[in-house]
Scaffold this motif. Structure first.
Motif, PDB file in Angstrom:
ATOM      1  N   LYS A  35      27.471  13.482  11.724  1.00 39.73           N
ATOM      2  CA  LYS A  35      27.212  13.130  11.160  1.00 39.73           C
ATOM      3  C   LYS A  35      25.790  12.195  11.028  1.00 39.73           C
ATOM      4  O   LYS A  35      25.082  12.716  10.008  1.00 39.73           O
ATOM      5  CB  LYS A  35      28.519  11.219  10.905  1.00 39.73           C
ATOM      6  N   SER A  36      25.434  12.008  12.149  1.00 39.06           N
ATOM      7  CA  SER A  36      23.964  11.563  12.315  1.00 39.06           C
ATOM      8  C   SER A  36      22.559  13.287  12.263  1.00 39.06           C
ATOM      9  O   SER A  36      22.354  12.839  11.180  1.00 39.06           O
ATOM     10  CB  SER A  36      24.071  11.041  13.864  1.00 39.06           C
ATOM     11  N   ALA A  37      23.904  14.104  12.521  1.00 39.19           N
ATOM     12  CA  ALA A  37      22.298  14.748  12.202  1.00 39.19           C
ATOM     13  C   ALA A  37      22.536  15.712  11.235  1.00 39.19           C
ATOM     14  O   ALA A  37      21.249  16.099  10.223  1.00 39.19           O
ATOM     15  CB  ALA A  37      22.687  16.376  13.544  1.00 39.19           C
ATOM     16  N   VAL A  51      19.386   5.974   7.046  1.00 35.41           N
ATOM     17  CA  VAL A  51      20.220   4.971   7.834  1.00 35.41           C
ATOM     18  C   VAL A  51      21.252   5.561   8.784  1.00 35.41           C
ATOM     19  O   VAL A  51      22.474   5.504   7.846  1.00 35.41           O
ATOM     20  CB  VAL A  51      20.225   3.965   7.321  1.00 35.41           C
ATOM     21  N   ASP A  52      21.168   5.274  10.043  1.00 37.88           N
ATOM     22  CA  ASP A  52      22.816   5.709  11.007  1.00 37.88           C
ATOM     23  C   ASP A  52      22.956   3.801  11.337  1.00 37.88           C
ATOM     24  O   ASP A  52      22.236   3.583  12.153  1.00 37.88           O
ATOM     25  CB  ASP A  52      22.257   6.397  11.413  1.00 37.88           C
ATOM     26  N   SER A  53      24.590   3.877  11.071  1.00 35.34           N
ATOM     27  CA  SER A  53      24.764   2.044  11.142  1.00 35.34           C
ATOM     28  C   SER A  53      24.400   2.569  12.720  1.00 35.34           C
ATOM     29  O   SER A  53      24.447   1.237  13.103  1.00 35.34           O
ATOM     30  CB  SER A  53      26.401   2.309  11.078  1.00 35.34           C
ATOM     31  N   ASP A  54      24.832   3.114  13.216  1.00 35.18           N
ATOM     32  CA  ASP A  54      25.192   2.937  14.669  1.00 35.18           C
ATOM     33  C   ASP A  54      23.455   2.072  15.625  1.00 35.18           C
ATOM     34  O   ASP A  54      23.719   2.205  16.110  1.00 35.18           O
ATOM     35  CB  ASP A  54      25.357   4.129  15.667  1.00 35.18           C
ATOM     36  N   HIS A  55      22.730   2.661  14.984  1.00 35.04           N
ATOM     37  CA  HIS A  55      21.023   3.011  15.145  1.00 35.04           C
ATOM     38  C   HIS A  55      20.961   1.940  14.540  1.00 35.04           C
ATOM     39  O   HIS A  55      19.975   1.423  15.341  1.00 35.04           O
ATOM     40  CB  HIS A  55      20.050   4.051  14.552  1.00 35.04           C
TER      41      HIS A  55
HETATM   42 MG   LIG Z   1      26.806   9.106  15.408  1.00 33.55          MG
END
Ligand SMILES: [Mg+2]
Ligand SMILES: Nc1ncnc2c1ncn2[C@@H]1O[C@H](COP(=O)(O)OP(=O)(O)O)[C@@H](O)[C@H]1O
Ligand SMILES: O=C(O)C1=C[C@@H](OP(=O)(O)O)[C@@H](O)[C@H](O)C1
Length: 195
Positions: A35-37, A51-55
């Motif tokens: 998902k992130s990559a 945007v990545d929600s964890d970040h």
């Molecule tokens: Mg991720």
């Protein structure tokens, strides 16, 4: 004079961008699905913000996801995650990569369904395991048998991820191939919606 204009040939990214319109594109799926990559690369291809929600959670809390789990527990993390997602999804278009548990949480799922087109990166256990066992940043996998934990999460979560608008099979192919498949899924989805 010949007045006929040539049809404009659109690239896959342009077609996907048109189909997306002002909606957000939201990546869901289990840890290690990409998902992130793949989210970041898809945003680049579409020319829209990522945007990545964890970040974002780590930025606003000034803590790592691991420290949030250890200090406040999963329930508090989910509450913060839901608030962050609600804010991120208020306007679009942008690509939002979520953490694996976000779509499983009822409140977050409501914000996600309302705020965007969802794409599930569906992967089998071995693909996920090969990717996540290289890092120890995922608190839910700090168990005695993390591969078994991952399998249990698959069983519990896959029926819910399956509610996504689009599904793309995540596997060991080039990341660019994954991005192309995501773009094609968005463009085809739009076609399927038209009468
Ligand atoms: Mg991720
Ligand atoms: N198609 C792919 N091929 C090879 N490695 C990948 C692919 N997609 C993702 N990865 C790698 O797998 C790891 C986990 O990906 P990540 O994007 O962090 O997953 P998620 O955000 O879904 O947990 C990262 O190291 C990433 O670079
Ligand atoms: O599956 C989950 O519940 C989680 C997945 C993680 O994100 P990734 O899916 O990006 O690894 C992160 O949000 C947290 O560790 C919880």
């Amino acid at each position: 004079m010949n007045d006929v204009t040539e049809p404009v040939s659109e690239t896959l990214a342009e077609r996907a961008k048109l189909a997306l319109g002002r909606r957000n594109l939201v990546f869901i799926g289990l840890m290690g699905a990409g998902k992130s990559a793949i989210g970041r690369l898809t945003a680049q291809a579409l020319g829209i913000p990522f945007v990545d929600s964890d970040h974002e959670i780590e930025r606003v809390s000034r803590m790592t996801v691991s420290d949030l789990f250890a200090t406040y527990g999963e329930e508090e993390f989910r509450a913060l995650e839901a608030r962050v997602l609600k804010r991120l999804l208020r306007s679009g278009p942008r690509v939002v990569s979520t953490g694996g548990g976000a779509y499983i949480n009822e409140r977050s799922r409501r914000h996600i369904k309302k705020g965007g087109l969802t794409v599930w990166l569906n992967a089998d256990l071995n693909v996920l395991w090969e990717r996540v066992n290289k890092r120890d940043t995922r608190p839910l996998l700090k168990t005695e048998n993390p591969k078994q934990t991952l399998e249990n999460l698959m069983r519990a979560r896959y029926p819910i991820y399956a509610e996504a608008d689009l599904t793309v099979l995540s596997r060991d192919v080039k990341k660019e191939t994954m991005v192309e498949e995501v773009l094609a899924a968005i463009a085809d989805h739009q076609k399927a919606q038209k009468p």
